[in-house]
Write a protein that holds these residues in place. Structure first.
Motif, PDB file in Angstrom:
ATOM      1  N   LEU A   1      -4.982   6.452   2.009  1.00 30.81           N
ATOM      2  CA  LEU A   1      -6.177   5.980   1.288  1.00 30.81           C
ATOM      3  C   LEU A   1      -7.415   6.728   1.778  1.00 30.81           C
ATOM      4  CD1 LEU A   1      -5.453   2.147   0.965  1.00 30.81           C
ATOM      5  CD2 LEU A   1      -5.841   3.741  -0.922  1.00 30.81           C
ATOM      6  N   GLY A   2      -7.290   8.050   1.850  1.00 30.83           N
ATOM      7  CA  GLY A   2      -8.450   8.893   2.103  1.00 30.83           C
ATOM      8  C   GLY A   2      -9.214   9.078   0.803  1.00 30.83           C
ATOM      9  N   THR A   3     -10.043  10.101   0.739  1.00 31.01           N
ATOM     10  CA  THR A   3     -10.876  10.257  -0.460  1.00 31.01           C
ATOM     11  C   THR A   3     -10.024  10.403  -1.718  1.00 31.01           C
ATOM     12  OG1 THR A   3     -11.044  12.623   0.011  1.00 31.01           O
ATOM     13  CG2 THR A   3     -12.898  11.270   0.659  1.00 31.01           C
TER      14      THR A   3
ATOM     15  N   LEU B   1      -6.772  -0.089   7.740  1.00 29.30           N
ATOM     16  CA  LEU B   1      -6.922  -0.904   6.524  1.00 29.30           C
ATOM     17  C   LEU B   1      -8.151  -1.800   6.580  1.00 29.30           C
ATOM     18  CD1 LEU B   1      -3.176  -1.863   6.103  1.00 29.30           C
ATOM     19  CD2 LEU B   1      -4.487  -0.224   4.742  1.00 29.30           C
ATOM     20  N   ASP B   2      -8.692  -1.926   7.793  1.00 32.20           N
ATOM     21  CA  ASP B   2      -9.803  -2.853   8.002  1.00 32.20           C
ATOM     22  C   ASP B   2     -11.137  -2.161   7.725  1.00 32.20           C
ATOM     23  OD1 ASP B   2     -11.374  -4.948   8.765  1.00 32.20           O
ATOM     24  OD2 ASP B   2     -11.220  -4.490  10.920  1.00 32.20           O
ATOM     25  N   ARG B   3     -11.339  -1.796   6.464  1.00 34.96           N
ATOM     26  CA  ARG B   3     -12.583  -1.109   6.109  1.00 34.96           C
ATOM     27  C   ARG B   3     -12.879  -1.318   4.630  1.00 34.96           C
ATOM     28  NH1 ARG B   3     -10.778   4.500   4.316  1.00 34.96           N
ATOM     29  NH2 ARG B   3      -8.524   4.423   4.528  1.00 34.96           N
ATOM     30  N   ASP B   4     -14.081  -0.934   4.247  1.00 33.71           N
ATOM     31  CA  ASP B   4     -14.490  -1.090   2.857  1.00 33.71           C
ATOM     32  C   ASP B   4     -14.036   0.139   2.067  1.00 33.71           C
ATOM     33  OD1 ASP B   4     -15.646  -1.573   0.456  1.00 33.71           O
ATOM     34  OD2 ASP B   4     -17.724  -1.285   1.142  1.00 33.71           O
TER      35      ASP B   4
ATOM     36  N   VAL C   1      -3.152  -5.294  -4.793  1.00 34.87           N
ATOM     37  CA  VAL C   1      -2.403  -4.163  -4.242  1.00 34.87           C
ATOM     38  C   VAL C   1      -1.955  -4.543  -2.840  1.00 34.87           C
ATOM     39  CG1 VAL C   1      -2.520  -1.735  -3.558  1.00 34.87           C
ATOM     40  CG2 VAL C   1      -3.798  -2.537  -5.564  1.00 34.87           C
ATOM     41  N   ARG C   2      -0.679  -4.402  -2.551  1.00 32.28           N
ATOM     42  CA  ARG C   2      -0.154  -4.714  -1.216  1.00 32.28           C
ATOM     43  C   ARG C   2      -0.564  -3.599  -0.265  1.00 32.28           C
ATOM     44  NH1 ARG C   2       4.846  -4.495  -2.450  1.00 32.28           N
ATOM     45  NH2 ARG C   2       5.739  -2.846  -1.167  1.00 32.28           N
ATOM     46  N   LEU C   3      -1.385  -3.931   0.704  1.00 33.86           N
ATOM     47  CA  LEU C   3      -1.837  -2.920   1.668  1.00 33.86           C
ATOM     48  C   LEU C   3      -0.954  -2.993   2.906  1.00 33.86           C
ATOM     49  CD1 LEU C   3      -5.721  -3.270   1.363  1.00 33.86           C
ATOM     50  CD2 LEU C   3      -4.197  -1.606   0.281  1.00 33.86           C
ATOM     51  N   SER C   4      -0.578  -1.817   3.370  1.00 35.25           N
ATOM     52  CA  SER C   4       0.346  -1.777   4.498  1.00 35.25           C
ATOM     53  C   SER C   4      -0.055  -0.669   5.449  1.00 35.25           C
ATOM     54  CB  SER C   4       1.769  -1.527   3.973  1.00 35.25           C
ATOM     55  OG  SER C   4       2.636  -1.204   5.033  1.00 35.25           O
ATOM     56  N   SER C   5       0.176  -0.883   6.726  1.00 36.41           N
ATOM     57  CA  SER C   5      -0.068   0.203   7.672  1.00 36.41           C
ATOM     58  C   SER C   5       1.225   0.978   7.920  1.00 36.41           C
ATOM     59  CB  SER C   5      -0.624  -0.359   8.982  1.00 36.41           C
ATOM     60  OG  SER C   5       0.273  -1.305   9.492  1.00 36.41           O
ATOM     61  N   ASP C   6       2.250   0.637   7.179  1.00 36.74           N
ATOM     62  CA  ASP C   6       3.561   1.243   7.407  1.00 36.74           C
ATOM     63  C   ASP C   6       4.040   1.981   6.150  1.00 36.74           C
ATOM     64  OD1 ASP C   6       6.097   1.924   8.136  1.00 36.74           O
ATOM     65  OD2 ASP C   6       6.890  -0.117   8.063  1.00 36.74           O
TER      66      ASP C   6
END
Lengths: 440, 440
Positions: B11-13, B47-50, B58-63
């Motif tokens: 989830l970069g630019t 993931l802890d950002r705006d 959307v399911r957000l995952s760090s994996d």
């Protein structure tokens, strides 16, 4: 190996080009697709001539209606041109379950809204890449490559004849009539050049581009159209002096005024910044500049006509359809870039509402107060000037004045020009050209 | 309505751009396809950002490995970049039956020959339009739009950083080091700019273009690569004086010597005629010029990088795959434009065999007989000169000499230059640039 069988209507230059690719590049086509494309039949009025190509194995017929109904043809290539009998043959081909590929912009512009629903209902594909921009794969770019975008503008140099004439006028400082004669002698312009030089061909193509860009219906009859025949060498020189080059552009933009949506479509000689990418498109080359809300500016450049480039686009369409053949056609992008049921009736913006910057050329009597009278009319209409150039006096004691305005509506500009034309000191027809600074 | 479910890695630019299109343009996408695309999951380290975007639903995952194996994902978008772990995630996604779309040129250039056969064996698609030319749909044009052609040449301005630097050097008469600093300050160049300015990024992209053009295997390691760091403001001025502009081009051409086929691939600063279409491509814009045996010259121009243009290309690939989803994937054009079984091992032409015209810049001692010595070495090697310019003397009592040669092989030119460099009167490193007159 799956094989798609092609029937060809018209063995003119482009037809021969298509036949040549299908025969000479058979191996390349199979390597790309993993399927085969075979030219099985071709129709032309005159068959008793040297085609410059070995057509043995191809059934030659003088009866196109035989081919559009033949059991051994899966796809019909229509290269007859014009409205009729092309339309009838295409309708018959679709009714007989055959895919269609055509290079005929007039047909698509005028009868597309009959043909696309018919094809969709039958689960058939219509390819027309060659109809706009010749060999340039610009329809595919717009339909598929930019599909993630809401399209914000389309600018096209879509007629090679006009671009050739304008380029030569600029390079040689020559006048329109002389260059037209030269272009006719070279085969770049028809004996009756009206269709090209008055912008009709460009309008055909623009109406197709606009509908594909915005998901609207094709409205060729509503394209505002002006040709290049009133441009003089002096106009080209004046434009250049102010940093612009004159190109015949087809322009399409979407407008959302609250709920109401409109499509702006106009074809006219246009001043574009001399250092813009589109200003560099010279001679008989074509280019289409498409901007989207995510992709920003893009441009597609190449040969807009000619046997081999046009045949390249026709065969690309055939190959696309072959990819989906026999049972995957439903998985190809829809011909107009939107599924048929979602294509909308969107009104065309009246030309009076178009907002442009303008180039105005007047011939005035060389007497005091004329410029004051002209500019005070413009001021009345709240039209502000970016530049005003008064040229040296003509032998006839008239003086050319060239003005460049800031943005105003066409309606307002026309009202002002109508008053200016009414001035006693204004001698000849006023020429109005439009400027587009937003091109890349 | 058929729905394709997307899982996003990174989830970069660009990732945010892709998410933005999939969320904000949902209606447009459905109107075009008659199917839906839904972003179901996205992975990122932080993931802890705006995100500047509503990602609820959307399911957000760090994996990332969870997403490439998830049952509810049909297509994985890889936007991690680099070789690993991107490669592992893509392989795992394919092994789990998921289509893949990526913007990762390094991955495709280095591991494409592992990934494409794997995808083909699984009946899956790999999209990588965004990997070359950013938002420009040039891969689609080459793969599908020009499919009827044997490709004769590819010329690409493929790196926005280099083009930005060269444009600024030309416009401002500034030297490389100063402009690089400015580009770094503006965010147009990385702190370590090697990858861009030494041509490696361009070589990645060229190797992909060449393989797609000629149906050959991707051979990034065999691309002859030179960057722009040795170009001076004086070189740009000398080139301009002779009618040329300097661009970093990726160049690919096919060669058939009897049975043997070779692919020529080189990346280097190149002199192109100042009035050619490709010479007008300025700032950070990219362009790819592709010529085919039927279509002649074509060019594709636009933004080669950036969140929104790159996302446009990624989503175009997703939409193509959605067209074929779930059961029509076999009917899409193969990723590299040739069915996997027909892609061939074609040797790369040794750089010594390349035939070019050359720009040679020498610094020589200001003494009699130097030019005679230099030109007689060239004559020994049968290299004839198109132009020779001797510039005003430097403070150090050295004189710059600039020569433009007619065509010769690289091997012959290098042999001559090696002898010239051995002359006592030749003071500094000799700079050799190549010229391409055949660009449009």
């Amino acid at each position: 190996m799956t094989e798609l069988r092609v029937g060809l209507l018209g063995l003119g230059t482009i037809g021969i080009g298509v036949a040549r690719i299908l025969i000479e590049q058979q191996d390349l086509i199979s390597r790309r697709l993993g399927k085969q494309v075979r030219l099985v039949a071709a129709a032309d009025r005159v068959l008793d001539r040297d085609f410059g190509l070995d057509l043995s194995g191809v059934r030659l017929s003088s009866d196109a209606s035989e081919i559009v109904t033949a059991d051994d043809v899966d796809l019909v290539v229509e290269l007859i041109g014009g409205y009729e009998p092309a339309r009838t043959f295409v309708v018959t081909a679709l009714e007989h379950g055959k895919h269609v590929v055509t290079a005929n912009k007039a047909l698509i512009a005028k009868h597309g809204e009959e043909l696309f629903p018919l094809a969709a209902a039958k689960g058939l594909q219509i390819g027309f890449e060659a109809a706009v921009g010749g060999g340039i794969p610009c329809m595919k770019a717009l339909r598929e490559g930019l599909a993630a975008n809401a399209i914000e503008s389309v600018y096209g140099i879509l007629n090679g004849t006009c671009n050739f004439i304008l380029t030569k006028m600029e390079n040689e400082g020559a006048d329109y009539a002389d260059v037209l004669k030269e272009a006719q002698a070279l085969g770049y312009a028809e004996a009756d050049p009206t269709f090209d030089v008055e912008g009709i061909d460009t309008a055909h193509k623009l109406s197709i581009l606009a509908a594909m860009a915005f998901g609207s219906k094709i409205k060729f009859d509503e394209v505002y159209t002006e040709g290049i025949s009133k441009i003089t060498a002096a106009d080209i020189a004046s434009a250049h002096e102010m940093g612009y080059r004159i190109k015949l552009l087809g322009i399409a933009k979407p407008h959302a005024n609250g709920e109401l949506q409109q499509v702006e479509m106009r074809v006219h000689p246009t001043l574009v910044p001399v250092d813009s990418q589109i200003a560099q498109v010279s001679d008989s080359y074509n280019a289409v500049q498409i901007s989207g809300d995510f992709v920003e500016h893009t441009m597609y450049f190449g040969r807009g006509a000619g046997e081999r480039p046009t045949a390249s686009a026709v065969v690309a369409d055939i190959m696309d359809i072959t990819s989906g053949f026999p049972d995957g056609i439903a998985h190809l992008a829809p011909p107009m870039g939107f599924v048929e049921s979602s294509r909308r009736e969107i009104p065309t913006m009246p030309i009076e509402d178009a907002v442009c910057e303008y180039y105005i050329r007047l011939m005035v009597k060389d007497q005091p107060g004329v410029i004051a009278a002209v500019t005070s009319i413009l001021a009345d209409h709240r039209i502000s000037l970016e530049a005003l150039i008064q040229k040296e006096r003509h032998a006839s004691n008239t003086v050319p004045i060239v003005m460049m305005t800031h943005e105003t509506t066409e309606g307002n500009l026309q009202a002002a020009v109508s008053r200016i034309t009414g001035l006693d000191a204004v001698e000849e027809d006023v020429l109005i050209l439009r400027k587009e600074s937003a091109v890349a």
